[in-house]
Design a protein around this motif. Structure first.
Motif, PDB file in Angstrom:
ATOM      1  N   SER A 234     -50.475 -30.814  38.652  1.00 23.30           N
ATOM      2  CA  SER A 234     -51.394 -30.197  39.604  1.00 23.30           C
ATOM      3  C   SER A 234     -50.671 -29.955  40.915  1.00 23.30           C
TER       4      SER A 234
ATOM      5  N   THR B  63     -46.580 -36.825  35.481  1.00 23.96           N
ATOM      6  CA  THR B  63     -47.782 -37.081  34.703  1.00 23.96           C
ATOM      7  C   THR B  63     -48.920 -36.145  35.076  1.00 23.96           C
ATOM      8  N   ASN B  64     -48.789 -35.463  36.181  1.00 22.71           N
ATOM      9  CA  ASN B  64     -49.924 -34.674  36.632  1.00 22.71           C
ATOM     10  C   ASN B  64     -49.477 -33.284  37.083  1.00 22.71           C
TER      11      ASN B  64
ATOM     12  N   SER C 288     -51.232 -30.692  43.798  1.00 25.57           N
ATOM     13  CA  SER C 288     -51.235 -31.744  44.796  1.00 25.57           C
ATOM     14  C   SER C 288     -50.052 -32.701  44.645  1.00 25.57           C
TER      15      SER C 288
HETATM   16  C1  NAG Z   1     -54.309 -35.010  38.561  1.00 32.22           C
HETATM   17  O1  NAG Z   1     -54.554 -34.816  39.938  1.00 32.22           O
HETATM   18  C2  NAG Z   1     -55.847 -34.319  40.211  1.00 32.22           C
HETATM   19  C3  NAG Z   1     -55.947 -34.040  41.699  1.00 32.22           C
HETATM   20  O2  NAG Z   1     -55.327 -35.025  42.459  1.00 32.22           O
HETATM   21  C4  NAG Z   1     -56.881 -35.351  39.725  1.00 32.22           C
HETATM   22  O3  NAG Z   1     -58.172 -34.856  39.961  1.00 32.22           O
HETATM   23  C5  NAG Z   1     -56.681 -35.589  38.234  1.00 32.22           C
HETATM   24  O4  NAG Z   1     -57.550 -36.599  37.796  1.00 32.22           O
HETATM   25  C6  NAG Z   1     -55.256 -36.004  37.943  1.00 32.22           C
HETATM   26  N1  NAG Z   1     -55.040 -36.100  36.511  1.00 32.22           N
HETATM   27  C7  NAG Z   1     -54.340 -37.067  35.934  1.00 32.22           C
HETATM   28  C8  NAG Z   1     -54.169 -36.965  34.459  1.00 32.22           C
HETATM   29  O5  NAG Z   1     -53.843 -37.974  36.571  1.00 32.22           O
END
Ligand code: NAG
Ligand code: NAG
Ligand code: NAG
Ligand code: NAG
Length: 548
Positions: free
Chosen positions: A467, A464-465, A469
């Motif tokens: 990124s 889902t993310n 991290s």
């Molecule tokens: C994805 O991860 C980043 C850093 O941990 C966070 O700032 C962001 O809100 C997250 N996005 C979602 C869609 O969960």
């Protein structure tokens, strides 16, 4: 410029060091070569104790074979077990070619052999195979039989010239695609290695190539990969994409920058009628960017593309393109993984063309009239039903392409930043393969990243993310005895196996070894390996639709 980039890299280095501590992310489980062998989830194959520069060039999941090229050999291996009944053709360069090669001062061990670099499926019974032939490339047809049980594997033709099909120098990459018994290669076409081309050969039609010695088209390219990708529903709109990096001279004519690029052509391009005769009239290219942005807006590039992997879906427009990039800086070993939507790539090719203007030859979006059909459109496709060949293209279309092969907008990755970054690690990523896994708690993309140290990292990214991290190194596997760089990697989701090559040999590893996480429920669950789940008594492979 170089100074600025270095300054920013140091900045990033310090940033990552402070965030994560000075240590690099560690794998949950590290297995040495011998430990990996003991898990019985791996097979290793080589045909000699001397290094032979193996490359896995073709995977045939229908016939259950993988085809490997090496110095002086063509191998056909069983996809289920590469050590079982391997077939091997000894195909050296002729003795006088080897002699000539040595006389010309080329490296006798790393140059003057027949390094096999092209293996393509030609028809139902034959492969088309090319090697560097001791700086005199050659090609042959290899009979592999109709079915693999026949155990046929033999050269079935005279050697023909491989010029325009395979690079002379085995240290210069060759990439290729075969469509309808026609071969499309990205390579260097001459002995000196100065004439790079994307070339169509083995054809009943005319041979076609990129405009010769035209640095607007190709500027000292290093080819990385090539793929056929559909565009819309009309098969005639499918294009061949070439992934490469090139060296560009800046406006002052002094320093050189490296850019990663994607170029594409229509396979049915037969060249122009009056100009660009026997040259591509559909050739376009765009810059592929993988970079990090500083708070003050300074952009630092991972400029050197190392490998790409296409993660296909049922709908071609949602295909993901994974790229591995490294830095050209000699001070930091840095790598990154960037992921692109195919639709974003296609949007750039449908966008403005780049145009040089003004005293500084600044690149600006082309503002003038764009001829019809839009340059880059395939003949006989959905947009040009009344033009069956490129020879029917109006002159202004051909002239436009010759002068404006570059798109103005660069291609940026998802979220405009890398998915994974490594800076200051003692390894660099060289190859990538990706698998989609249905786990107990959702769908994951699992990345297999080959390094220049002979290891493979298995990395999971939370779905889902997108990124950095959300990244976790589950396993790091030593797939070869010595730490020679991974040169090629193929994945079979169907067989749940990964195939890896290096100078030393070929290794096959299972995508999962759930028992290595330990025998307790907690060990299994904390490992977070999406392939694995606790089944009540052990950590084992999880099948979402299975019986359990
Ligand atoms: C994805 O991860 C980043 C850093 O941990 C966070 O700032 C962001 O809100 C997250 N996005 C979602 C869609 O969960
Ligand atoms: C693969 O084949 C080799 C040679 O026949 C054999 O020794 C090995 O046990 C096989 N491996 C597996 C996993 O079946
Ligand atoms: C495949 O191509 C080879 C080489 O041209 C030819 O000898 C063979 O008959 C072809 N096989 C089929 C099934 O068309
Ligand atoms: C090329 O042209 C031939 C003949 O018109 C057609 O059958 C084929 O589908 C075309 N292939 C591509 C990839 O456009």
């Amino acid at each position: 410029m170089a100074f600025l980039a270095l300054h920013v890299l140091i900045g990033i280095f310090i940033y990552f060091s402070s965030v994560k501590g000075s240590s690099q992310p560690q794998a949950r489980v590290f297995l040495t070569f011998n430990e990996l062998q003991e898990t019985k989830t791996s097979e290793y194959h080589r045909i000699s104790h001397s290094p032979l520069d193996y490359r896995i060039l073709l995977m045939d999941e229908d016939q259950d074979r993988i085809y490997v090229g090496s110095k002086d050999h063509i191998l056909s291996l069983n996809i289920n077990n590469i050590s079982q009944d391997p077939l091997n053709i000894f195909w050296p360069a002729s003795a006088n070619k080897v002699e000539e090669c040595k006389m010309a001062g080329k490296d006798p061990t790393h140059g003057c052999g027949n390094f096999v670099r092209v293996i393509q499926s030609y028809n139902r019974t034959h492969l088309y195979v090319c090697g560097s032939g001791a700086f005199s490339p050659v090609c042959v047809y290899v009979n592999r039989g109709r079915r693999s049980e026949e155990q046929i594997f033999k050269i079935d033709s005279k050697c023909e010239s491989g010029k325009g099909r395979c690079s002379f120098n085995p240290n210069v990459n060759t990439v290729s695609v075969m469509i309808n018994e026609e071969l499309f290669s990205g390579m260097y076409i001459d002995f000196m290695g100065t004439d790079a081309a994307i070339f169509r050969s083995l054809t009943r039609r005319n041979a076609v190539r990129t405009d010769q010695h035209n640095s607007k088209w190709l500027s000292e390219p290093i080819f990385v990969d090539a793929h056929v990708i559909p565009d819309g529903t009309d098969p005639n709109d499918a294009k061949i994409y070439f992934f490469f990096k090139e060296r560009l001279t800046d406006n002052s004519g002094s320093t050189k920058q490296i850019h990663s690029m994607i170029a594409r052509i229509c396979p049915n391009d037969t060249g122009g009628q009056r100009s660009l005769v026997n040259k591509w009239t559909t050739f376009l290219k765009a810059r592929l960017v993988c970079s990090v942005m500083d708070e003050d807006g300074t952009e630092t590039y991972f400029d050197e593309l190392e490998d790409v992997f296409l993660l296909e879906t049922d709908n071609p427009r949602t295909t993901l393109v994974y790229g591995i990039f490294s830095t050209s800086s000699s001070i930091f070993k840095g790598s990154a993984v960037c992921v692109y939507h195919l639709s974003d790539i296609q949007t750039v090719f449908n966008g403005p063309f780049a145009h040089k203007e003004g005293p500084n030859h600044q690149l600006i979006p082309y503002q003038g009239r764009i001829p019809y059909p839009r340059p880059g459109t395939c003949p006989g496709g959905a947009f040009t039903p009344n033009m069956r060949t490129t020879k029917e293209f109006p002159d202004d279309v051909v002239t436009f392409i010759r002068n404006h092969p570059l798109m103005f907008n660069p291609i940026y990755p998802i979220h405009k930043r890398p998915l994974i970054i490594r800076i200051g690690a003692d390894y660099k990523y060289t190859k990538i393969a990706v698998d989609r896994v249905n786990a107990a708690d959702g769908r994951y993309h699992v990345l297999f990243l080959g390094t220049d140290q002979g290891t493979v990292q298995k990395v999971v990214v939370l779905p889902t993310n997108f990124s950095a991290s959300g990244e976790l190194i589950l396993e790091e596997l030593e797939v070869f005895q010595s730490n020679s760089p991974i040169t090629t990697m193929k994945i079979s989701s169907k067989k749940q196996q990964l195939y890896v090559s290096s100078d030393e040999g070929v290794t096959q590893v299972s995508l999962h070894r759930c028992h290595i996480y330990g025998s307790a429920c907690a060990d299994c669950c904390l490992a977070r390996d999406p392939y694995c789940a606790w089944d009540g008594s052990s950590c084992s492979r999880f099948y979402p639709t299975g019986k359990r």
